[in-house]
Design an enzyme around this catalytic site. Structure first.
Site, short mmCIF file in Angstrom:
data_model
loop_
_atom_site.label_atom_id
_atom_site.label_comp_id
_atom_site.label_asym_id
_atom_site.label_seq_id
_atom_site.Cartn_x
_atom_site.Cartn_y
_atom_site.Cartn_z
N CYS A 90 -2.44 63.78 58.87
CA CYS A 90 -1.15 64.23 58.33
C CYS A 90 -0.57 63.29 57.28
CB CYS A 90 -0.16 64.42 59.47
SG CYS A 90 1.53 64.72 58.94
N CYS A 173 5.09 68.87 65.72
CA CYS A 173 5.42 67.56 65.14
C CYS A 173 6.28 66.79 66.14
CB CYS A 173 6.16 67.71 63.82
SG CYS A 173 6.55 66.12 63.04
N ASP A 347 29.33 62.34 43.31
CA ASP A 347 27.93 62.71 43.48
C ASP A 347 27.57 63.68 42.35
OD1 ASP A 347 25.85 62.60 46.14
OD2 ASP A 347 25.46 64.17 44.67
N ASP A 395 25.14 54.34 48.78
CA ASP A 395 23.97 54.79 49.55
C ASP A 395 23.10 55.57 48.57
OD1 ASP A 395 22.10 55.53 51.38
OD2 ASP A 395 23.43 56.81 52.58
N CYS A 422 17.64 52.75 51.51
CA CYS A 422 16.45 53.26 52.19
C CYS A 422 15.18 52.67 51.59
CB CYS A 422 16.40 54.79 52.11
SG CYS A 422 16.40 55.44 50.42
#
Length: 466
Positions: A90, A173, A347, A395, A422
């Protein structure tokens, strides 16, 4: 002397197909084992720190090599058998073969490596905390985005296999919420039974490109998004009717049109097919309406921990004016709003801003303001209007912050900045620039938002010190 150096380089050069002995020192940013062969860095997927292996070189580049494990002579004490039956095919998870305690430790080290590489902070001065993990690190993803394809007459949906462009069908999953799996499997069968045309990437023919399912952990509401290559769906009414019949508890059915040749999932046009345009989700005491394209953290349970860390980092007293850049549906800003004087967010996705405004209104916040646009353009505009923030929260996407935005932050000189990232590498690069603008890193807290993958989120607290 130059000739000797050239000969030395030739002797130590690696060749494709060559077999070498290697000791793995650490994990790389993508979860692969990292070792050194005569000063050449070698990346080996599946290898773990502390292991001694025999590896076969697969690719050679000027500054690195890639290899595969042929045999493991000395195993890591943290090596475990991956429970997923298609783990090695995967590619969605990279670390199921590493114990969860080992994952948390190595993710902290990945953050350490990034800051050692991209900043001048001394290792002993790096305020890095332990990684915050999950009690039950399975079935945590609230959203699946699976590419649709045909395998003979069967409709499949999944991820591209490891190092290939072949789609691995995911009919189960272990990290997805079970409802997203159930709905996706039902939709595949419906598309197959109705003989709905499936998009062929190379030929650029067909209609259904991607099946997207998002489930509210706390609300139980589920949204299905069919991403199509064109606006018209033949027998659309029958398709919607069949979905409602076979998946009666589905809340919202949406079509998104993406007619471009791109790897980006969503296009610009979204059409409601059945039910409301949004579904609800709850984080702590806050509830949110989420449209198809609105950003929302994929792991709601860990998101509460992540946002609590962001709130700690902000050190609010109730008098602060806050900027929530890259705000999405307004989640972080609304988490901070009860303890702030004012929160302003921006945004580039208009749907997200609409969601943010609606979410703020629903909770009765009168101290919030949201605008559609780029952070690096809106923030200077607010500054010219005389509005200066005390705390800036970001973020951003994996690529990090826009350099013009970081320069603007340096000019504004907020008391504090909370950077939720991230990607430790782009975080460290951006922090290096912020340090040059006069900031100091106060704390770094890794949060494991995606167990069993190589990803790690980080809450970085910075203070203005010049």
């Amino acid at each position: 002397m130059a000739k000797e150096t050239a000969n030395h380089k030739q002797k130590t050069a690696l060749n494709k197909g060559q077999t070498i002995s290697l000791k793995i020192k650490r994990l790389g940013i993508n979860g692969e084992g990292v070792g050194f062969y005569k000063r050449t860095v070698v990346f080996v997927p599946g290898a773990l720190p502390g292991e001694e292996i025999t590896a076969q070189i697969e690719n050679v580049y000027p500054n690195r090599a890639e290899a595969k494990v042929k045999s493991i002579r000395k195993k890591s004490k943290d090596r475990v058998d991956p429970p997923c039956p298609i783990y090695e095919q995967c590619g969605g998870c990279q670390l199921q073969h590493l114990s969860y305690a080992g994952q948390l430790r190595e993710k902290q080290d990945v953050v350490r490596q990034a800051f050692e590489r991209y900043t001048k902070i001394k290792p002993e001065d790096l305020p890095l905390k332990s990684t915050i993990g999950m009690e039950h690190p399975w079935e945590y993803r609230n959203k699946s985005q699976l590419q649709a394809a045909k395998d003979k007459d069967k409709v499949i949906a999944g991820l591209y296999g490891l190092n290939s462009h072949h789609i691995i069908d995911l009919d189960q999953c272990m990290v997805q919420h079970p409802e997203t799996v159930r709905v996706t499997n039902a939709v595949k069968k419906i598309l197959e039974d109705l003989n709905i045309s499936i998009y062929h990437e190379k030929k650029r023919t067909g209609i259904i490109r991607t099946i997207v399912v998002r489930t509210g952990f706390e609300t139980g509401e589920t949204q299905l998004v069919l991403v199509t290559a064109q606006k018209k769906i033949p027998r659309k009414e029958l398709l919607v009717s069949e979905i409602k019949k076979r998946i009666p508890n589905i809340t919202s059915i949406v079509q998104n049109v993406n007619d471009k040749k791109t790897s980006i999932i969503f296009g610009d046009q979204t059409i409601s097919l059945e039910g409301p345009e949004t579904i609800g989700e709850q984080l702590g005491e806050l509830s949110f309406d989420l449209s198809a394209r609105a950003f929302f953290q994929l792991n709601p349970k860990q998101t509460v921990k992540l946002y609590d860390e962001a709130k700690k980092a902000a050190k609010l007293t109730g008098t602060e004016k806050i900027v929530d850049a890259y705000c999405g549906a307004g989640t972080i800003g609304l988490w901070l709003a009860p303890d702030a004087r004012e929160v302003r967010g921006m945004d580039v996705i208009d749907e997200s801003i609409r969601n943010a405004k609606e979410n703020a209104k629903r909770h009765g916040f009168s101290n919030t303001h949201y605008e559609t646009g780029k952070a690096e353009e809106i923030l200077p505009m607010w500054l010219k209007e005389g509005w200066q923030p005390d705390v800036i929260v970001v973020d951003p996407p994996r690529t990090g912050c826009d350099q013009a935005f970081l320069k603007t932050v340096g000019k504004i000189k907020p008391k504090r900045m909370v950077y939720v990232s991230c990607n430790p590498s782009t975080l460290a690069k951006d922090v290096h620039m912020l340090i040059s603008e006069g900031f100091k890193v106060e704390s770094l807290t890794p949060v494991d938002m995606f167990p069993h993958t190589a990803h790690v989120e980080v809450v970085c607290s910075l203070v203005w010190e010049k």
